[in-house]
Design an enzyme around this catalytic site. Structure first.
Site, PDB file in Angstrom:
ATOM      1  N   ASP A 269      31.835  -4.526  19.636  1.00 35.77           N
ATOM      2  CA  ASP A 269      32.219  -3.731  18.485  1.00 35.77           C
ATOM      3  C   ASP A 269      33.708  -3.959  18.299  1.00 35.77           C
ATOM      4  O   ASP A 269      34.465  -3.954  19.279  1.00 35.77           O
ATOM      5  CB  ASP A 269      31.929  -2.252  18.724  1.00 35.77           C
ATOM      6  CG  ASP A 269      32.098  -1.457  17.446  1.00 35.77           C
ATOM      7  OD1 ASP A 269      31.084  -1.112  16.818  1.00 35.77           O
ATOM      8  OD2 ASP A 269      33.260  -1.206  17.058  1.00 35.77           O
TER       9      ASP A 269
ATOM     10  N   ARG B  13      29.879  -7.871  14.428  1.00 38.06           N
ATOM     11  CA  ARG B  13      28.438  -8.159  14.344  1.00 38.06           C
ATOM     12  C   ARG B  13      28.176  -9.651  14.233  1.00 38.06           C
ATOM     13  O   ARG B  13      28.577 -10.314  13.298  1.00 38.06           O
ATOM     14  CB  ARG B  13      27.799  -7.386  13.175  1.00 38.06           C
ATOM     15  CG  ARG B  13      28.321  -7.742  11.818  1.00 38.06           C
ATOM     16  CD  ARG B  13      27.844  -6.750  10.744  1.00 38.06           C
ATOM     17  NE  ARG B  13      28.604  -5.507  10.820  1.00 38.06           N
ATOM     18  CZ  ARG B  13      28.959  -4.773   9.760  1.00 38.06           C
ATOM     19  NH1 ARG B  13      28.608  -5.116   8.542  1.00 38.06           N
ATOM     20  NH2 ARG B  13      29.673  -3.679   9.920  1.00 38.06           N
TER      21      ARG B  13
ATOM     22  N   SER C  10      33.985  -6.335  11.257  1.00 40.15           N
ATOM     23  CA  SER C  10      33.106  -6.083  12.388  1.00 40.15           C
ATOM     24  C   SER C  10      32.936  -7.264  13.334  1.00 40.15           C
ATOM     25  O   SER C  10      33.196  -8.415  12.994  1.00 40.15           O
ATOM     26  CB  SER C  10      31.755  -5.688  11.822  1.00 40.15           C
ATOM     27  OG  SER C  10      30.743  -5.887  12.757  1.00 40.15           O
TER      28      SER C  10
ATOM     29  N   ASP D 127      24.745   5.109  18.905  1.00 39.49           N
ATOM     30  CA  ASP D 127      25.598   5.856  17.963  1.00 39.49           C
ATOM     31  C   ASP D 127      25.519   5.402  16.508  1.00 39.49           C
ATOM     32  O   ASP D 127      25.835   6.153  15.600  1.00 39.49           O
ATOM     33  CB  ASP D 127      27.071   5.763  18.431  1.00 39.49           C
ATOM     34  CG  ASP D 127      27.517   4.318  18.631  1.00 39.49           C
ATOM     35  OD1 ASP D 127      26.719   3.404  18.375  1.00 39.49           O
ATOM     36  OD2 ASP D 127      28.666   4.102  19.070  1.00 39.49           O
ATOM     37  N   HIS D 128      25.081   4.168  16.276  1.00 40.53           N
ATOM     38  CA  HIS D 128      25.179   3.629  14.910  1.00 40.53           C
ATOM     39  C   HIS D 128      23.954   3.909  14.037  1.00 40.53           C
ATOM     40  O   HIS D 128      24.002   3.685  12.837  1.00 40.53           O
ATOM     41  CB  HIS D 128      25.398   2.115  14.946  1.00 40.53           C
ATOM     42  CG  HIS D 128      26.825   1.716  15.162  1.00 40.53           C
ATOM     43  ND1 HIS D 128      27.526   2.032  16.301  1.00 40.53           N
ATOM     44  CD2 HIS D 128      27.687   1.020  14.378  1.00 40.53           C
ATOM     45  CE1 HIS D 128      28.751   1.537  16.207  1.00 40.53           C
ATOM     46  NE2 HIS D 128      28.883   0.932  15.053  1.00 40.53           N
TER      47      HIS D 128
ATOM     48  N   ARG E 152      37.722   2.063   8.119  1.00 41.57           N
ATOM     49  CA  ARG E 152      37.423   1.042   7.103  1.00 41.57           C
ATOM     50  C   ARG E 152      36.987   1.677   5.808  1.00 41.57           C
ATOM     51  O   ARG E 152      36.281   2.676   5.807  1.00 41.57           O
ATOM     52  CB  ARG E 152      36.307   0.118   7.605  1.00 41.57           C
ATOM     53  CG  ARG E 152      36.762  -0.645   8.791  1.00 41.57           C
ATOM     54  CD  ARG E 152      35.860  -1.817   9.135  1.00 41.57           C
ATOM     55  NE  ARG E 152      36.551  -2.553  10.174  1.00 41.57           N
ATOM     56  CZ  ARG E 152      35.983  -3.076  11.243  1.00 41.57           C
ATOM     57  NH1 ARG E 152      34.679  -3.002  11.393  1.00 41.57           N
ATOM     58  NH2 ARG E 152      36.702  -3.705  12.127  1.00 41.57           N
TER      59      ARG E 152
HETATM   60  C1  MIC Z   1      32.099  -1.233  12.137  1.00 37.98           C
HETATM   61  O1  MIC Z   1      32.922  -0.335  12.301  1.00 37.98           O
HETATM   62  O2  MIC Z   1      32.134  -2.023  11.193  1.00 37.98           O
HETATM   63  C2  MIC Z   1      30.978  -1.390  13.146  1.00 37.98           C
HETATM   64  C3  MIC Z   1      29.719  -1.043  12.484  1.00 37.98           C
HETATM   65  O3  MIC Z   1      31.172  -0.506  14.221  1.00 37.98           O
HETATM   66  C4  MIC Z   1      30.980  -2.841  13.640  1.00 37.98           C
HETATM   67  C5  MIC Z   1      29.873  -3.175  14.551  1.00 37.98           C
HETATM   68  C6  MIC Z   1      28.564  -3.445  13.881  1.00 37.98           C
HETATM   69  O4  MIC Z   1      28.514  -4.001  12.793  1.00 37.98           O
HETATM   70  O5  MIC Z   1      27.536  -3.120  14.486  1.00 37.98           O
HETATM   71  C7  MIC Z   1      32.284  -3.272  14.316  1.00 37.98           C
HETATM   72  O6  MIC Z   1      33.308  -2.695  14.076  1.00 37.98           O
HETATM   73  O7  MIC Z   1      32.279  -4.270  15.056  1.00 37.98           O
HETATM   74 FE1  SF4 Z   2      31.229   3.639  14.396  1.00 33.42          FE
HETATM   75 FE2  SF4 Z   2      32.533   1.391  13.740  1.00 33.42          FE
HETATM   76 FE3  SF4 Z   2      32.871   3.659  12.347  1.00 33.42          FE
HETATM   77 FE4  SF4 Z   2      33.807   3.500  14.759  1.00 33.42          FE
HETATM   78  S1  SF4 Z   2      34.466   2.281  13.013  1.00 33.42           S
HETATM   79  S2  SF4 Z   2      32.689   5.252  13.896  1.00 33.42           S
HETATM   80  S3  SF4 Z   2      32.264   2.263  15.808  1.00 33.42           S
HETATM   81  S4  SF4 Z   2      30.993   2.439  12.519  1.00 33.42           S
END
Ligand code: MIC
Ligand code: SF4
Length: 758
Positions: A163, A648, A646, A98-99, A451
């Site tokens: 995640d 990550r 995140s 999905d990312h 975010r």
């Molecule tokens: C996000 O919303 O910041 C992400 C991208 O989903 C991250 C995960 C990632 O960095 O791959 C998260 O929320 O953990």
């Molecule tokens: Fe994707 Fe993270 Fe955004 Fe949710 S908050 S849509 S998991 S990047």
């Protein structure tokens, strides 16, 4: 759609054992239990002794029921898992693509581009899944947290996911917790998963939502109260009439964005809305099982009657008077009720013309959300209005997308000029090829995501992003004005009349049921032993992992300061997403984004730090690579809530890979602190936060006390400044004995490797 839930036998087993486990814990503590405690106690690892654990103190071993991973983090998680030497995952696990899909033109075309561009990564994830027995959700199937809610989440369960928004499944009464890939690797390898026994925050929802106010406003309000770190180390449990009267997906939204207050997770007790949602998504079997043990899937009645006795903190929110909110810019906890936006925007100089409204994402793309947004979009034609801002939609899953197309919603959106992007993260994670973003113009967008950190959606540091409910975002996109309050203000129509938007209305669930042609699921091979997972050594996107080196057995001497980060330093600042997502499977390549978003305390610039080798200023990655080449260890200093956002683990693996030895901050976000420990780094906090001021740009720093590194004993840092003066400061840590072993071994994975080999 499935007619029987996935992994139903596992759910039956959890439910069969739950009553006795809950009873044992209730007896031990001699008091009624919250829902969170019931789920925690019923998921203790078999090797974990039942005790009256200390909230915020005891480290406890758990056995989660399942694991979920998204593509941008699964690569690293699975590269680590492959090193663990197991033939199959020990618990049901899934991978979701999905990312990595950009939002540029529209869904179909964008998806095609992604499947070509990221073919190597998708093939890798598909073959690892096939080999080790993981369910694989193809690109286009949807965003991990929606797909999990629709297919896997179940009341009373415990899951972890790579995640931070894994917490979404709290909407179905789970404890679902975001972790780094190394934690996922442990659980998939059959090991225990460790968590500090959480504190408990109770949030009582009085009254009922109505009119313009949506579930999103509950969490926007909570974020305003608790701030981005107020939930750290705590589980948030919602209850009250406002909770039971809300839809299951609305609860999901609240839990999902609970990641933004740093909470370990959030949850709600099992109720009729969850039963309806399970049934509507093809899991009447799970609903029936849950009904059978319903008393264990919510708190004991005394708890909600006298919450202050059982929770560490209780907050009450009255939904009858709750206003729609907009949170932002640049941080998700700056909460402004819509009626105050005019004043706030003027006082702060926020640009008020809205360029783009975006709805969807993992937190706000339910059928209910979309149907309520549609009820506003319909009024554009009915009332002779024109939509002033651009409007974009990222559906959360193919099941929702297919159903809203069938029900005519996409047609209504297209009449207001909406673009529908792929069922993926897209703009939420910087995968938005926004035309003109490179000009860095000051502008405002509103979205229903989670975010809004600087540069997150489009890479432009001057984009002011505000977070609101899909309903409010839609109304604001129609008005094109941040200060428009749909509760009181009017818009001018094509006849020059003043018209008001009617409050949104919608359906909690599709009246005709959900439908989907190809949900995008691929089951693994029964026997994956013959499946070969190939990684091209010349690949720019995937790189097998080499073990990190073990601790040298001595104190750390003469570390140089790489950067003293000023103010907010989220994982987006430490390891940016967007264009860098393509390197998530290649540690060396992604390390070129190390801390490029962090603000250097000494010159207020990003990605510009002084090298103590030659006195020159250069980018953070270049400077650190030079230290690494010279064999000089370094230290990173941070402010409050360092590593917010995140899960990550790249934000911990990159500094580790490039030779940073210590991260010293005023405080950490939970997942990031664990990620650092797992990778064998030293994550320390100032015993006296004021000592942050003592760190100077040219410092040489010793860390002493490591040969007697022990739980609860602070370490000492000796700062030798350029003028020869010395400051000695204390640094606290939260390492337990096992985590100290990780540090000594050079990372947790080195220990698993040894266990497998031995
Ligand atoms: C996000 O919303 O910041 C992400 C991208 O989903 C991250 C995960 C990632 O960095 O791959 C998260 O929320 O953990
Ligand atoms: Fe994707 Fe993270 Fe955004 Fe949710 S908050 S849509 S998991 S990047």
């Amino acid at each position: 759609m499935t007619t029987m839930a996935f992994d139903i036998e596992m759910i039956k087993k959890v439910y069969a054992e739950m009553p006795a486990k809950v009873e044992a814990a209730r007896k031990l503590l001699g008091r009624p239990l919250t829902l969170s405690e019931k789920i925690l106690f019923s998921h203790l690892h078999t090797d974990q002794k039942l005790e009256g654990f200390e909230r915020g103190g005891s480290y406890v071993d758990f056995a989660p029921d399942r694991v979920a991973m998204q593509d941008a983090t699964a690569q690293m998680a699975l590269l680590q898992f492959m090193q663990a030497g197991r033939p199959k995952v020990a618990v049901p696990s899934t991978v979701h693509c999905d990312h990595l899909i950009s939002a540029k033109v529209e869904a179909k075309q964008d998806l095609q581009v992604a499947t070509t561009e990221s073919k190597e990564v998708y093939d890798f994830l598909a073959s690892v899944s096939n080999k080790y027995g993981l369910g694989f959700w193809k690109p286009g199937a949807g965003i991990i947290h929606q797909v999990v809610l629709e297919n896997y989440a179940f009341p009373g369960g415990m899951m972890i996911g790579t995640d931070s928004h894994t917490v979404n499944a709290g909407g179905l009464g789970m404890l679902a917790i975001g972790v780094g890939g190394a934690d996922a690797c442990d659980v998939m390898a059959g090991l225990a998963w460790e968590l500090k026994w959480p504190k408990l925050i109770g949030i009582k929802l009085k009254g009922k939502l109505s009119g313009w106010t949506a579930p999103k406003d509950v969490i926007l309000k909570v974020a305003g109260i608790l701030t981005v770190k107020g939930g750290t180390g705590a589980i948030v449990e919602y209850f009250g009439e406002g909770a039971t009267s809300m839809s299951c997906t609305g609860k999901g939204t609240i839990c999902n964005m609970g990641a933004e207050i740093g909470a370990t997770t959030s949850t709600f007790g099992y109720d009729a809305s969850m039963s309806r949602y399970l049934t509507s998504t093809g899991r009447a079997d799970v609903a029936a099982l849950a009904d059978g043990i319903a008393e264990h899937l919510t708190a004991d009645a005394e708890v909600y009657a006298n919450p202050t006795k059982y929770f560490d903190e209780v907050i009450e929110i009255d939904l009858d008077t709750l206003e729609p909110h907009l949170n932002g810019p640049f941080t998700p906890d700056l909460a402004t009720p819509i009626s105050k936006m005019k004043e706030a925007a003027a006082a702060n100089g926020w640009p008020t013309k809205i360029e783009v409204g975006l709805i969807g994402s993992c937190t706000n793309s339910s059928y209910e959300d979309i149907s309520r947004a549609v009820s506003l979009a319909k009024q554009v034609a009915q009332k002779g209005l024109t939509t002033k801002a651009e409007y974009m939609i990222t559906p959360g899953s193919e099941q929702v997308r297919y159903t809203i197309e069938r029900d005519g919603f996409l047609d209504v959106f297209s009449q207001i000029g909406a673009k529908v992007f792929a069922n993926a993260c897209g703009p939420c994670i910087g995968m938005w090829e926004r035309v003109g973003a490179e000009k860095k113009e000051k502008n405002t967008i509103v979205h229903s995501f989670n975010r809004n950190f600087a540069k997150r959606a489009d890479g432009n540091p001057n984009t002011f992003a505000f977070v609101g409910s899909p309903e409010l975002v839609t109304a604001l996109a129609i008005a094109g004005d941040l200060t428009f309050n749909p509760l009181t203000d009017t818009l001018t129509n094509d006849k020059g009349e003043q018209v008001k938007l009617d409050p949104p209305t919608g359906d909690e669930l599709p009246v005709k049921g959900f439908a989907v042609e190809d949900a995008g699921f691929q089951a693994p091979a029964e026997d994956g032993s013959k499946v070969v997972v190939a990684v091209d050594p010349a690949s720019k996107r995937l790189q097998l992992l080499d073990p990190f080196t073990a601790w040298e057995g001595t104190d750390l001497k003469s570390l140089r300061l790489l950067i003293k980060a000023k103010g907010k330093c989220t994982t987006d600042h430490i390891s940016m997403a967007g264009p860098w997502l393509k390197f998530r499977g290649h540690l060396d390549n992604i390390s070129n984004n190390l801390l490029i978003g962090a603000v250097n305390f000494f010159n207020e610039k990003t990605d510009n730090v002084k090298s103590q080798i030659n006195g020159n200023y250069d980018t953070v990655p270049n400077t650190q690579r030079a230290y690494k080449a010279a064999g000089i260890g370094t230290i990173v200093v941070g402010d409050e809530n360092y590593g917010e956002g995140s899960s990550r683990e790249h934000a911990a693996m990159e500094p580790r890979h490039l030779g940073v030895r210590v991260v010293l901050t005023k405080s950490f976000a939970r997942i990031h602190e664990t990620n650092l420990k797992k990778q064998g780094m030293l994550a320390l906090t100032f015993a006296d936060k004021a000592d942050y001021e003592k760190i100077q740009e040219d410092d040489s720093i010793d860390v002493t006390g490591l040969t007697s590194f022990a739980p609860g004993t602070p370490l000492t840092l000796v700062l030798t400044h350029k003028d020869g003066t010395i400051d000695t400061i204390k640094a606290n840590h939260t390492y337990n004995q096992q985590q100290i072993e990780w540090f000594k071994a050079g990372g947790a994975l080195n220990i698993i490797r040894k266990q497998v080999a031995g």
